[in-house]
Design an enzyme around this catalytic site. Structure first.
Site, mmCIF file in Angstrom:
data_model
loop_
_atom_site.group_PDB
_atom_site.id
_atom_site.type_symbol
_atom_site.label_atom_id
_atom_site.label_comp_id
_atom_site.label_asym_id
_atom_site.label_seq_id
_atom_site.Cartn_x
_atom_site.Cartn_y
_atom_site.Cartn_z
ATOM 1 N N CYS A 305 0.834 -1.198 0.000
ATOM 2 C CA CYS A 305 0.000 0.000 0.000
ATOM 3 C C CYS A 305 0.872 1.252 0.000
ATOM 4 O O CYS A 305 1.812 1.356 0.784
ATOM 5 C CB CYS A 305 -0.911 -0.003 1.227
ATOM 6 S SG CYS A 305 -2.102 1.335 1.227
ATOM 7 N N ARG A 401 -13.052 1.353 -4.484
ATOM 8 C CA ARG A 401 -12.526 1.351 -3.108
ATOM 9 C C ARG A 401 -11.760 2.636 -2.830
ATOM 10 O O ARG A 401 -11.631 3.068 -1.686
ATOM 11 C CB ARG A 401 -11.613 0.135 -2.912
ATOM 12 C CG ARG A 401 -11.193 -0.108 -1.472
ATOM 13 C CD ARG A 401 -10.337 -1.365 -1.337
ATOM 14 N NE ARG A 401 -10.192 -1.742 0.060
ATOM 15 C CZ ARG A 401 -9.259 -1.252 0.866
ATOM 16 N NH1 ARG A 401 -8.390 -0.375 0.391
ATOM 17 N NH2 ARG A 401 -9.193 -1.629 2.137
#
EC number: 1.1.1.205
Length: 487
Positions: A305, A401
Protein backbone atom coordinates in the site's frame (compact mmCIF):
# COMPACT_ATOMS: atom_id res chain seq x y z
CA UNK A 1 1.12 26.85 13.91
CA UNK A 2 1.27 23.12 13.20
CA UNK A 3 -1.82 21.22 14.29
CA UNK A 4 -0.15 18.06 15.68
CA UNK A 5 -2.90 15.83 17.07
CA UNK A 6 -0.65 13.35 18.89
CA UNK A 7 2.36 11.07 18.65
CA UNK A 8 1.60 7.69 17.09
CA UNK A 9 3.27 4.28 17.25
CA UNK A 10 3.44 1.19 15.08
CA UNK A 11 4.58 -2.41 15.56
CA UNK A 12 8.34 -1.81 15.58
CA UNK A 13 7.99 1.02 18.14
CA UNK A 14 6.83 -1.28 20.94
CA UNK A 15 7.40 -4.62 22.65
CA UNK A 16 5.23 -6.55 25.08
CA UNK A 17 6.42 -6.90 28.68
CA UNK A 18 6.89 -10.45 30.03
CA UNK A 19 4.90 -11.21 33.19
CA UNK A 20 4.41 -13.92 35.80
CA UNK A 21 2.70 -16.80 34.05
CA UNK A 22 0.90 -20.03 34.79
CA UNK A 23 0.06 -20.39 31.09
CA UNK A 24 1.82 -22.95 28.92
CA UNK A 25 1.81 -22.09 25.20
CA UNK A 26 0.01 -25.32 24.27
CA UNK A 27 -2.80 -24.54 26.73
CA UNK A 28 -3.45 -20.99 25.45
CA UNK A 29 -6.96 -20.56 24.03
CA UNK A 30 -6.93 -18.82 20.63
CA UNK A 31 -10.70 -18.46 20.12
CA UNK A 32 -12.00 -14.92 19.56
CA UNK A 33 -15.02 -13.02 18.26
CA UNK A 34 -15.11 -11.67 14.72
CA UNK A 35 -18.55 -10.26 15.51
CA UNK A 36 -20.90 -10.79 18.43
CA UNK A 37 -22.33 -13.91 16.74
CA UNK A 38 -19.35 -15.27 14.73
CA UNK A 39 -16.59 -16.96 16.71
CA UNK A 40 -13.21 -17.72 15.19
CA UNK A 41 -11.02 -20.52 16.51
CA UNK A 42 -7.88 -18.59 15.56
CA UNK A 43 -7.66 -14.77 15.31
CA UNK A 44 -6.79 -14.67 11.61
CA UNK A 45 -8.67 -13.41 8.55
CA UNK A 46 -7.44 -13.31 4.96
CA UNK A 47 -7.60 -10.06 3.03
CA UNK A 48 -10.18 -9.52 0.29
CA UNK A 49 -7.49 -9.13 -2.39
CA UNK A 50 -7.40 -10.66 -5.85
CA UNK A 51 -3.97 -12.23 -5.26
CA UNK A 52 -4.93 -13.58 -1.83
CA UNK A 53 -8.46 -14.89 -1.31
CA UNK A 54 -10.70 -16.97 -3.51
CA UNK A 55 -12.60 -20.11 -2.51
CA UNK A 56 -9.57 -22.41 -2.30
CA UNK A 57 -7.75 -20.27 0.25
CA UNK A 58 -10.99 -19.44 2.11
CA UNK A 59 -11.66 -23.18 2.52
CA UNK A 60 -8.13 -23.87 3.76
CA UNK A 61 -8.21 -20.99 6.27
CA UNK A 62 -11.68 -21.87 7.58
CA UNK A 63 -10.50 -25.46 8.12
CA UNK A 64 -7.69 -24.09 10.31
CA UNK A 65 -10.16 -22.02 12.35
CA UNK A 66 -9.96 -18.63 10.63
CA UNK A 67 -12.07 -16.99 7.93
CA UNK A 68 -11.41 -15.73 4.41
CA UNK A 69 -13.00 -12.81 2.58
CA UNK A 70 -13.60 -13.40 -1.15
CA UNK A 71 -12.41 -10.39 -3.16
CA UNK A 72 -14.76 -8.46 -5.45
CA UNK A 73 -12.62 -8.10 -8.59
CA UNK A 74 -14.90 -10.54 -10.44
CA UNK A 75 -18.44 -10.72 -11.74
CA UNK A 76 -21.35 -10.89 -9.31
CA UNK A 77 -22.13 -14.43 -10.45
CA UNK A 78 -18.57 -15.64 -9.96
CA UNK A 79 -18.20 -14.07 -6.51
CA UNK A 80 -21.46 -15.69 -5.40
CA UNK A 81 -20.23 -19.01 -6.83
CA UNK A 82 -16.94 -18.68 -4.89
CA UNK A 83 -18.92 -18.16 -1.68
CA UNK A 84 -21.15 -21.12 -2.53
CA UNK A 85 -18.12 -23.38 -3.08
CA UNK A 86 -16.88 -22.67 0.43
CA UNK A 87 -20.32 -23.23 1.97
CA UNK A 88 -20.76 -26.54 0.14
CA UNK A 89 -17.25 -27.90 0.73
CA UNK A 90 -18.07 -29.26 4.18
CA UNK A 91 -21.77 -29.39 4.66
CA UNK A 92 -22.61 -31.29 7.84
CA UNK A 93 -26.30 -31.60 6.99
CA UNK A 94 -26.97 -30.36 3.45
CA UNK A 95 -30.23 -28.57 4.21
CA UNK A 96 -31.16 -28.01 0.57
CA UNK A 97 -29.60 -30.84 -1.45
CA UNK A 98 -29.95 -30.76 -5.20
CA UNK A 99 -32.74 -33.12 -6.19
CA UNK A 100 -34.27 -34.69 -9.29
CA UNK A 101 -37.85 -35.73 -10.03
CA UNK A 102 -39.13 -39.21 -11.00
CA UNK A 103 -39.36 -38.08 -14.65
CA UNK A 104 -35.73 -36.90 -14.86
CA UNK A 105 -33.78 -38.98 -17.38
CA UNK A 106 -30.47 -40.69 -16.70
CA UNK A 107 -28.91 -38.49 -19.38
CA UNK A 108 -29.92 -35.40 -17.40
CA UNK A 109 -28.46 -36.96 -14.24
CA UNK A 110 -25.13 -37.51 -16.02
CA UNK A 111 -25.16 -33.87 -17.15
CA UNK A 112 -25.83 -32.75 -13.57
CA UNK A 113 -22.96 -34.90 -12.34
CA UNK A 114 -20.55 -33.40 -14.88
CA UNK A 115 -21.64 -29.88 -13.92
CA UNK A 116 -21.71 -30.27 -10.13
CA UNK A 117 -18.93 -32.76 -9.47
CA UNK A 118 -21.06 -35.17 -7.41
CA UNK A 119 -23.30 -38.05 -8.45
CA UNK A 120 -25.88 -38.64 -5.71
CA UNK A 121 -29.33 -37.02 -6.03
CA UNK A 122 -32.46 -37.63 -3.93
CA UNK A 123 -35.56 -38.25 -6.06
CA UNK A 124 -38.58 -36.25 -4.85
CA UNK A 125 -42.12 -35.49 -5.99
CA UNK A 126 -43.46 -31.98 -6.57
CA UNK A 127 -44.36 -31.58 -2.86
CA UNK A 128 -40.85 -32.79 -1.86
CA UNK A 129 -41.89 -36.27 -0.75
CA UNK A 130 -38.88 -38.59 -0.95
CA UNK A 131 -39.34 -41.54 -3.34
CA UNK A 132 -35.74 -42.71 -3.89
CA UNK A 133 -32.12 -41.82 -4.54
CA UNK A 134 -30.01 -42.09 -7.70
CA UNK A 135 -26.22 -42.47 -7.37
CA UNK A 136 -23.24 -42.90 -9.66
CA UNK A 137 -23.26 -46.66 -9.13
CA UNK A 138 -26.85 -46.86 -10.40
CA UNK A 139 -26.02 -45.31 -13.79
CA UNK A 140 -22.43 -46.43 -14.30
CA UNK A 141 -23.07 -49.29 -16.75
CA UNK A 142 -26.49 -48.27 -18.09
CA UNK A 143 -26.57 -47.84 -21.88
CA UNK A 144 -30.13 -46.51 -22.30
CA UNK A 145 -29.79 -43.00 -20.89
CA UNK A 146 -33.25 -41.89 -22.00
CA UNK A 147 -35.10 -43.92 -19.36
CA UNK A 148 -36.30 -42.16 -16.19
CA UNK A 149 -34.41 -42.40 -12.89
CA UNK A 150 -37.22 -44.54 -11.44
CA UNK A 151 -35.99 -47.45 -13.58
CA UNK A 152 -32.68 -47.83 -11.74
CA UNK A 153 -32.89 -45.74 -8.53
CA UNK A 154 -32.85 -47.14 -5.00
CA UNK A 155 -36.58 -47.03 -4.12
CA UNK A 156 -38.18 -45.57 -1.02
CA UNK A 157 -38.49 -48.96 0.72
CA UNK A 158 -34.71 -49.54 0.65
CA UNK A 159 -33.58 -46.04 1.57
CA UNK A 160 -31.48 -45.37 4.66
CA UNK A 161 -33.04 -42.37 6.42
CA UNK A 162 -32.86 -40.58 9.76
CA UNK A 163 -35.24 -38.15 11.43
CA UNK A 164 -34.42 -34.46 11.83
CA UNK A 165 -32.19 -33.73 14.84
CA UNK A 166 -30.69 -37.22 15.05
CA UNK A 167 -27.32 -37.41 16.82
CA UNK A 168 -24.01 -37.84 15.00
CA UNK A 169 -23.44 -41.23 16.66
CA UNK A 170 -26.77 -42.64 15.43
CA UNK A 171 -26.13 -41.39 11.90
CA UNK A 172 -22.66 -42.96 11.80
CA UNK A 173 -24.01 -46.23 13.20
CA UNK A 174 -26.67 -46.40 10.47
CA UNK A 175 -24.09 -45.67 7.78
CA UNK A 176 -21.90 -48.47 9.11
CA UNK A 177 -24.75 -51.00 9.46
CA UNK A 178 -26.09 -50.37 5.96
CA UNK A 179 -22.65 -49.79 4.36
CA UNK A 180 -23.79 -46.53 2.74
CA UNK A 181 -22.07 -43.17 2.29
CA UNK A 182 -25.20 -40.99 2.19
CA UNK A 183 -28.09 -40.78 4.64
CA UNK A 184 -31.25 -38.80 3.89
CA UNK A 185 -32.94 -36.67 6.56
CA UNK A 186 -36.75 -36.80 6.53
CA UNK A 187 -39.66 -35.49 8.61
CA UNK A 188 -42.63 -37.50 9.91
CA UNK A 189 -44.37 -37.26 6.50
CA UNK A 190 -41.25 -38.58 4.70
CA UNK A 191 -40.58 -35.20 3.10
CA UNK A 192 -36.90 -34.58 2.38
CA UNK A 193 -35.26 -32.23 4.89
CA UNK A 194 -31.59 -32.76 4.09
CA UNK A 195 -28.74 -35.13 3.33
CA UNK A 196 -25.65 -36.22 5.29
CA UNK A 197 -22.56 -37.69 3.61
CA UNK A 198 -19.72 -39.69 5.16
CA UNK A 199 -17.16 -37.39 3.49
CA UNK A 200 -18.30 -34.49 5.66
CA UNK A 201 -17.79 -36.55 8.81
CA UNK A 202 -14.31 -37.49 7.64
CA UNK A 203 -13.41 -33.86 6.90
CA UNK A 204 -14.71 -32.77 10.31
CA UNK A 205 -12.55 -35.39 12.05
CA UNK A 206 -9.43 -34.29 10.16
CA UNK A 207 -10.00 -30.60 10.97
CA UNK A 208 -11.67 -30.39 14.39
CA UNK A 209 -10.68 -26.72 14.80
CA UNK A 210 -12.54 -25.55 11.67
CA UNK A 211 -14.63 -22.39 11.77
CA UNK A 212 -18.20 -23.51 11.01
CA UNK A 213 -21.74 -22.20 11.16
CA UNK A 214 -24.62 -23.78 13.07
CA UNK A 215 -25.28 -26.17 10.15
CA UNK A 216 -21.72 -27.53 10.11
CA UNK A 217 -20.69 -25.56 7.00
CA UNK A 218 -17.41 -23.66 6.73
CA UNK A 219 -17.75 -19.92 7.29
CA UNK A 220 -16.79 -17.38 4.62
CA UNK A 221 -16.95 -13.65 4.06
CA UNK A 222 -17.06 -11.53 0.93
CA UNK A 223 -16.22 -7.92 0.08
CA UNK A 224 -18.34 -5.37 -1.74
CA UNK A 225 -17.75 -1.73 -2.60
CA UNK A 226 -19.68 1.20 -1.20
CA UNK A 227 -20.58 2.78 -4.54
CA UNK A 228 -23.88 2.74 -6.37
CA UNK A 229 -24.81 -0.51 -8.09
CA UNK A 230 -23.60 -2.85 -5.35
CA UNK A 231 -27.13 -3.75 -4.21
CA UNK A 232 -27.35 -6.62 -6.70
CA UNK A 233 -23.96 -7.98 -5.58
CA UNK A 234 -25.00 -7.88 -1.91
CA UNK A 235 -28.27 -9.67 -2.69
CA UNK A 236 -26.42 -12.40 -4.62
CA UNK A 237 -23.89 -12.93 -1.83
CA UNK A 238 -26.60 -13.16 0.82
CA UNK A 239 -28.48 -15.67 -1.34
CA UNK A 240 -25.25 -17.71 -1.70
CA UNK A 241 -25.04 -17.97 2.09
CA UNK A 242 -22.24 -15.52 2.95
CA UNK A 243 -21.64 -15.41 6.71
CA UNK A 244 -20.25 -11.89 6.91
CA UNK A 245 -20.24 -9.01 4.44
CA UNK A 246 -17.30 -6.61 4.21
CA UNK A 247 -18.23 -3.14 2.97
CA UNK A 248 -14.73 -2.22 1.94
CA UNK A 249 -13.23 1.19 1.28
CA UNK A 250 -9.88 2.88 1.69
CA UNK A 251 -11.69 5.53 3.77
CA UNK A 252 -14.51 4.08 5.84
CA UNK A 253 -15.16 7.40 7.59
CA UNK A 254 -16.82 8.87 4.50
CA UNK A 255 -20.52 9.54 4.12
CA UNK A 256 -20.96 7.28 1.07
CA UNK A 257 -19.61 4.27 2.98
CA UNK A 258 -21.68 5.06 6.08
CA UNK A 259 -24.82 5.42 3.97
CA UNK A 260 -24.19 2.09 2.23
CA UNK A 261 -23.86 0.44 5.66
CA UNK A 262 -27.11 2.03 6.88
CA UNK A 263 -28.99 0.88 3.76
CA UNK A 264 -27.60 -2.66 3.99
CA UNK A 265 -28.40 -2.88 7.69
CA UNK A 266 -31.97 -1.69 7.05
CA UNK A 267 -32.47 -4.33 4.34
CA UNK A 268 -30.72 -7.17 6.21
CA UNK A 269 -31.17 -6.57 9.97
CA UNK A 270 -29.46 -9.84 10.97
CA UNK A 271 -26.58 -9.81 8.45
CA UNK A 272 -23.09 -9.59 9.96
CA UNK A 273 -21.43 -6.51 8.44
CA UNK A 274 -17.79 -5.43 8.71
CA UNK A 275 -17.04 -1.81 7.83
CA UNK A 276 -13.72 -0.16 7.07
CA UNK A 277 -11.13 0.99 6.81
CA UNK A 278 -10.62 3.66 9.46
CA UNK A 279 -7.65 4.81 11.55
CA UNK A 280 -9.25 7.00 14.23
CA UNK A 281 -11.62 6.62 17.14
CA UNK A 282 -14.09 8.98 15.47
CA UNK A 283 -14.09 6.83 12.33
CA UNK A 284 -14.68 3.66 14.34
CA UNK A 285 -17.54 5.28 16.26
CA UNK A 286 -19.16 6.51 13.02
CA UNK A 287 -19.10 2.97 11.60
CA UNK A 288 -20.58 1.60 14.82
CA UNK A 289 -23.37 4.18 14.74
CA UNK A 290 -24.10 3.25 11.11
CA UNK A 291 -24.72 -0.36 12.12
CA UNK A 292 -21.59 -2.46 11.58
CA UNK A 293 -20.91 -5.69 13.47
CA UNK A 294 -17.12 -5.17 13.45
CA UNK A 295 -14.73 -2.35 12.51
CA UNK A 296 -11.66 -2.82 10.31
CA UNK A 297 -8.71 -0.59 11.15
CA UNK A 298 -5.77 0.30 8.93
CA UNK A 299 -5.02 3.10 6.47
CA UNK A 300 -1.77 2.52 4.65
CA UNK A 301 0.12 -0.07 6.78
CA UNK A 302 0.08 -2.87 4.18
CA UNK A 303 3.31 -3.90 2.45
CA UNK A 304 1.91 -3.14 -1.02
CA UNK A 305 0.00 0.00 0.00
CA UNK A 306 1.30 3.46 -0.93
CA UNK A 307 -1.65 5.46 0.46
CA UNK A 308 0.40 7.19 3.16
CA UNK A 309 3.09 8.21 0.66
CA UNK A 310 0.76 9.23 -2.19
CA UNK A 311 -1.73 11.10 0.01
CA UNK A 312 0.29 11.94 3.11
CA UNK A 313 -2.55 10.50 5.22
CA UNK A 314 -2.60 7.68 7.77
CA UNK A 315 -2.05 6.73 11.40
CA UNK A 316 0.61 4.21 12.51
CA UNK A 317 -1.16 0.95 13.19
CA UNK A 318 -0.71 0.33 16.94
CA UNK A 319 -2.09 3.78 17.76
CA UNK A 320 -4.89 3.40 15.20
CA UNK A 321 -5.98 0.10 16.77
CA UNK A 322 -5.84 1.44 20.32
CA UNK A 323 -7.83 4.58 19.42
CA UNK A 324 -10.54 2.55 17.67
CA UNK A 325 -10.82 0.11 20.58
CA UNK A 326 -11.09 2.96 23.08
CA UNK A 327 -13.83 4.66 21.04
CA UNK A 328 -15.82 1.41 20.82
CA UNK A 329 -15.55 0.53 24.51
CA UNK A 330 -18.90 -0.65 25.83
CA UNK A 331 -20.43 -1.25 22.40
CA UNK A 332 -19.42 -4.92 22.10
CA UNK A 333 -18.17 -4.26 18.55
CA UNK A 334 -14.80 -5.97 17.85
CA UNK A 335 -11.88 -4.36 16.01
CA UNK A 336 -9.99 -6.06 13.16
CA UNK A 337 -6.35 -5.01 12.68
CA UNK A 338 -5.80 -4.93 8.91
CA UNK A 339 -2.31 -4.55 7.47
CA UNK A 340 1.32 -4.28 8.48
CA UNK A 341 1.57 -7.82 9.92
CA UNK A 342 4.98 -9.31 9.03
CA UNK A 343 5.73 -11.65 11.93
CA UNK A 344 3.76 -13.57 14.54
CA UNK A 345 4.92 -11.01 17.09
CA UNK A 346 3.00 -8.35 15.15
CA UNK A 347 -0.18 -10.42 15.52
CA UNK A 348 0.42 -10.52 19.28
CA UNK A 349 1.06 -6.76 19.42
CA UNK A 350 -2.08 -5.97 17.39
CA UNK A 351 -4.21 -8.06 19.75
CA UNK A 352 -2.53 -6.60 22.84
CA UNK A 353 -3.40 -3.14 21.48
CA UNK A 354 -7.05 -4.23 21.62
CA UNK A 355 -7.86 -5.92 18.30
CA UNK A 356 -9.91 -9.11 18.41
CA UNK A 357 -8.26 -10.53 15.29
CA UNK A 358 -5.95 -9.59 12.43
CA UNK A 359 -6.38 -9.54 8.66
CA UNK A 360 -3.33 -10.59 6.65
CA UNK A 361 -2.50 -10.30 2.96
CA UNK A 362 1.18 -10.70 2.09
CA UNK A 363 1.57 -13.42 4.72
CA UNK A 364 -0.83 -15.66 2.75
CA UNK A 365 -0.24 -14.33 -0.77
CA UNK A 366 2.58 -16.77 -1.50
CA UNK A 367 0.78 -19.89 -0.30
CA UNK A 368 -0.20 -22.82 -2.50
CA UNK A 369 -3.90 -21.98 -2.07
CA UNK A 370 -3.71 -18.31 -3.11
CA UNK A 371 -4.80 -17.38 -6.67
CA UNK A 372 -2.19 -17.21 -9.39
CA UNK A 373 0.59 -19.31 -10.81
CA UNK A 374 4.00 -20.01 -9.29
CA UNK A 375 6.73 -18.05 -11.11
CA UNK A 376 10.44 -18.86 -11.24
CA UNK A 377 12.81 -15.91 -10.83
CA UNK A 378 16.57 -16.28 -10.38
CA UNK A 379 16.14 -19.88 -9.27
CA UNK A 380 13.48 -19.19 -6.61
CA UNK A 381 9.72 -19.67 -6.67
CA UNK A 382 7.40 -16.67 -6.30
CA UNK A 383 3.74 -15.75 -6.58
CA UNK A 384 2.40 -12.39 -7.69
CA UNK A 385 0.99 -10.03 -5.06
CA UNK A 386 -0.55 -6.64 -5.65
CA UNK A 387 -2.43 -4.03 -3.71
CA UNK A 388 -6.09 -3.45 -4.50
CA UNK A 389 -5.01 0.15 -5.06
CA UNK A 390 -2.50 -0.85 -7.76
CA UNK A 391 -3.21 0.07 -11.37
CA UNK A 392 -3.75 -3.56 -12.33
CA UNK A 393 -6.27 -4.24 -9.58
CA UNK A 394 -8.08 -0.92 -10.00
CA UNK A 395 -8.56 -1.53 -13.71
CA UNK A 396 -10.12 -4.92 -12.82
CA UNK A 397 -12.77 -3.43 -10.56
CA UNK A 398 -11.38 -2.14 -7.26
CA UNK A 399 -11.20 1.54 -8.26
CA UNK A 400 -14.39 2.28 -6.29
CA UNK A 401 -12.53 1.35 -3.11
CA UNK A 402 -10.44 4.46 -3.76
CA UNK A 403 -13.36 6.63 -4.97
CA UNK A 404 -12.14 6.62 -8.59
CA UNK A 405 -14.94 4.80 -10.42
CA UNK A 406 -15.39 7.63 -12.91
CA UNK A 407 -11.71 7.85 -13.85
CA UNK A 408 -10.57 6.51 -17.21
CA UNK A 409 -7.94 3.77 -17.04
CA UNK A 410 -5.15 6.18 -17.96
CA UNK A 411 -6.32 8.68 -15.33
CA UNK A 412 -6.32 6.35 -12.32
CA UNK A 413 -4.18 7.50 -9.38
CA UNK A 414 -2.85 4.31 -7.77
CA UNK A 415 -2.41 3.83 -4.02
CA UNK A 416 -0.62 0.50 -4.25
CA UNK A 417 1.98 -1.46 -6.20
CA UNK A 418 2.26 -4.78 -8.01
CA UNK A 419 5.00 -7.19 -7.00
CA UNK A 420 5.89 -10.72 -6.05
CA UNK A 421 6.36 -12.64 -2.80
CA UNK A 422 8.30 -15.83 -2.14
CA UNK A 423 6.31 -19.04 -2.54
CA UNK A 424 5.56 -20.30 0.98
CA UNK A 425 3.94 -23.71 0.51
CA UNK A 426 0.71 -24.82 2.18
CA UNK A 427 -1.38 -22.35 4.16
CA UNK A 428 -1.67 -24.71 7.13
CA UNK A 429 2.10 -24.53 7.68
CA UNK A 430 2.02 -20.71 7.76
CA UNK A 431 -0.92 -20.74 10.19
CA UNK A 432 0.87 -23.29 12.41
CA UNK A 433 3.95 -21.08 12.71
CA UNK A 434 2.02 -17.84 13.25
CA UNK A 435 -0.30 -19.31 15.87
CA UNK A 436 2.67 -21.01 17.53
CA UNK A 437 4.34 -17.62 17.93
CA UNK A 438 1.12 -16.16 19.32
CA UNK A 439 0.82 -19.02 21.82
CA UNK A 440 4.40 -18.39 22.96
CA UNK A 441 3.55 -14.71 23.48
CA UNK A 442 0.56 -15.69 25.62
CA UNK A 443 2.80 -17.93 27.71
CA UNK A 444 5.37 -15.14 28.19
CA UNK A 445 2.76 -12.54 29.15
CA UNK A 446 0.65 -14.85 31.34
CA UNK A 447 -2.47 -14.52 29.21
CA UNK A 448 -4.54 -17.70 28.85
CA UNK A 449 -7.07 -16.30 26.36
CA UNK A 450 -7.17 -13.79 23.53
CA UNK A 451 -9.38 -11.54 25.64
CA UNK A 452 -6.79 -11.54 28.44
CA UNK A 453 -4.07 -10.62 25.92
CA UNK A 454 -6.31 -7.79 24.69
CA UNK A 455 -6.82 -6.35 28.17
CA UNK A 456 -3.90 -7.40 30.42
CA UNK A 457 -0.68 -7.26 28.41
CA UNK A 458 1.51 -4.15 28.75
CA UNK A 459 3.79 -2.45 26.24
CA UNK A 460 7.15 -0.73 26.47
CA UNK A 461 8.16 1.80 23.87
CA UNK A 462 11.55 1.05 22.31
CA UNK A 463 14.13 2.99 20.32
CA UNK A 464 15.54 2.28 16.88
CA UNK A 465 18.41 0.50 18.62
CA UNK A 466 15.84 -1.61 20.47
CA UNK A 467 14.24 -2.96 17.30
CA UNK A 468 17.70 -3.48 15.77
CA UNK A 469 18.65 -5.52 18.83
CA UNK A 470 15.38 -7.48 18.56
CA UNK A 471 16.13 -8.69 15.03
CA UNK A 472 18.87 -11.12 14.04
CA UNK A 473 22.19 -9.26 14.09
CA UNK A 474 25.94 -9.84 13.75
CA UNK A 475 25.45 -13.11 11.90
CA UNK A 476 24.87 -14.33 8.36
CA UNK A 477 21.74 -16.47 8.05
CA UNK A 478 22.63 -19.74 6.34
CA UNK A 479 19.29 -21.50 6.74
CA UNK A 480 15.99 -19.64 6.58
CA UNK A 481 13.57 -20.12 9.47
CA UNK A 482 9.92 -20.79 8.53
CA UNK A 483 8.67 -17.99 10.80
CA UNK A 484 11.40 -15.40 10.19
CA UNK A 485 11.71 -14.22 6.61
CA UNK A 486 12.98 -10.73 5.89
CA UNK A 487 11.42 -10.54 2.41
Amino acid sequence: MLRIAKEALTFDDVLLVPAHSTVLPNTAELGTQLTATIRLNIPMLSAAMDTVTESRLAIALAQEGGLGFIHKNMSIERQAEEVSRVKKHESGVVTEPQTVTPTTTLRQVKELTARNGFAGYPVVTEDYELVGIITGRDVRFVTDLDQPVTAVMTPKERLVTVKEGETREVVLQKMHEKRVEKVLVVDDSFHLRGMITVKDFQKAERKPNACKDEHGRLRVGAAVGAGAGNEERIDALVAAGVDVLLIDSSHGHSEGVLQRIRETRAKYPNLQIVGGNVATGAGAKALADAGVSAVKVGIGPGSICTTRIVTGVGVPQITAIADAVEALEGTGIPVIADGGIRFSGDIAKAIAAGASCVMVGSMLAGTEESPGEIELYQGRSFKSYRGMGSLGAMSKGSSDRYFQTDNAADKLVPEGIEGRVAYKGLLKEIVHQQMGGLRSCMGLTGCGTINELRTKAEFVRISGAGIQESHVHDVTITKESPNYRMM
